[in-house]
Enzyme design. Structure first.
Site, PDB file in Angstrom:
ATOM      1  N   HIS A  48       1.687   4.865   4.331  1.00 13.52           N
ATOM      2  CA  HIS A  48       0.767   5.475   3.369  1.00 13.52           C
ATOM      3  C   HIS A  48       1.146   6.932   3.109  1.00 13.52           C
ATOM      4  O   HIS A  48       1.174   7.379   1.966  1.00 13.52           O
ATOM      5  CB  HIS A  48      -0.662   5.404   3.898  1.00 13.52           C
ATOM      6  CG  HIS A  48      -1.172   4.008   4.065  1.00 13.52           C
ATOM      7  ND1 HIS A  48      -2.401   3.730   4.637  1.00 13.52           N
ATOM      8  CD2 HIS A  48      -0.639   2.801   3.731  1.00 13.52           C
ATOM      9  CE1 HIS A  48      -2.595   2.428   4.644  1.00 13.52           C
ATOM     10  NE2 HIS A  48      -1.534   1.838   4.114  1.00 13.52           N
TER      11      HIS A  48
ATOM     12  N   SER B  69       0.800  -1.222   0.000  1.00 17.33           N
ATOM     13  CA  SER B  69       0.000   0.000   0.000  1.00 17.33           C
ATOM     14  C   SER B  69       0.832   1.271   0.000  1.00 17.33           C
ATOM     15  O   SER B  69       0.349   2.320  -0.397  1.00 17.33           O
ATOM     16  CB  SER B  69      -0.964   0.011   1.190  1.00 17.33           C
ATOM     17  OG  SER B  69      -0.272  -0.109   2.399  1.00 17.33           O
TER      18      SER B  69
END
Length: 295
Positions: free
Chosen positions: A227, A173
């Protein structure tokens, strides 16, 4: 999603052209309806794939990166499937700040991209990256895409090491958020050329980011630091690398310089802080020793 374990899209590629029945040699009338049905089925399948994964092609780096990630997931299950799953992930290259800084295992900046903790985890990440990644690879070109994908993944790992000192981390991610950041840069670079569709594209991207960040800060064991690091460097690298061939904005050269210097500064700062500002050796238990104890 990136897990912590405590211990304007460019252009949609059109389906290939099929020959008509009259072009097929020696086609009899009885076979013609069947051949037509096969072509119709093939077109439907390709249209369905293009709808969910715009620009899909097996001749892309993204496709083969995704295949490697699926293979590594099953390898991680095979090594130690249940009680010591975190150790199998560590052995395969999960993010571990102590191992990076103390033992100089620098490959751990990149290898977490290929590892996932559960079927839900890998499905969420890989379906998301396939949905947005093919068009971006067409825009960037293969090698620019390769650089963005892996460097944003490494950027997320580095920032995660500063925020979560002693946790191991896995997941693609950070690279996924890097692709989203790169799409933000694309919108900025092509804003004047996108016409009326630009507001819809911007709203869609903002909503997607908001939902992902809500998810990141709501659930336990989600590595929001990775992230943030991936998203930030994805935007700065996008400014530096996305090609603009026609009518470039007047600020393009300045934007490329700012994007390049900001990306470089990010890596220099985060890596220096990792190696100089945090004493991982005294703060964190050696994951290698822990896993060897149970081996």
């Amino acid at each position: 999603r990136r897990w912590e374990i405590n211990s304007a899209p460019a252009f949609v590629s059109m389906p290939p052209n099929f020959r008509t029945l009259r072009d097929l040699p020696q086609t009899n009338e009885r076979a013609a309806p069947l051949l037509g049905a096969q072509r119709s089925s093939s077109r439907s399948t390709e249209s369905c794939v293009a709808f969910f994964f715009p620009g899909f092609s097996i001749k892309t780096l993204l496709f083969w990166i995704t295949i490697a990630q699926v293979i590594m997931f099953f390898v991680s299950l095979y090594i130690k499937p249940y009680a010591y799953f975190s150790c199998s992930l560590y052995v395969l290259g999960a993010k571990d700040a102590r191992s990076i800084v103390v033992d100089y295992q620098l490959w751990r900046f990149f290898t977490p991209i290929f590892l996932h903790s559960s079927p839900t985890h890998i499905a969420f990440n890989l379906l998301s990256q396939l949905q947005i990644g093919f068009m971006l690879e067409q825009t960037l070109g293969h090698w620019r895409f390769f650089v963005v994908y892996f460097l944003t993944g490494a950027a997320g790992t580095a920032f995660s090491c500063l925020v979560f000192h002693c946790n191991i981390g896995i997941g693609a991610s950070s690279s996924l958020f890097g692709l989203l950041g790169c799409q933000m840069a694309y919108l900025r670079l092509y804003w004047s050329k996108l016409g009326p569709a630009r507001m819809m594209l911007l709203i869609t991207l903002i909503m997607l980011l908001i939902m992902n960040f809500i998810f990141s800060f709501t659930f336990d064991n989600v590595d929001y630091a990775a992230h943030i690091g991936g998203l930030f460097t994805g935007f700065t690298m996008g400014l530096a690398l996305i090609p603009v061939t026609e009518s470039p904005p007047t600020w393009l050269e300045k934007g490329r310089l700012i994007g390049s210097l900001t990306t470089l500064g990010y890596f220099v700062l985060t890596i220096c802080l990792m190696f100089l500002a945090v004493d991982y050796k005294s703060e964190c238990v050696s994951t290698a020793a822990y896993c060897a104890y149970f081996d």
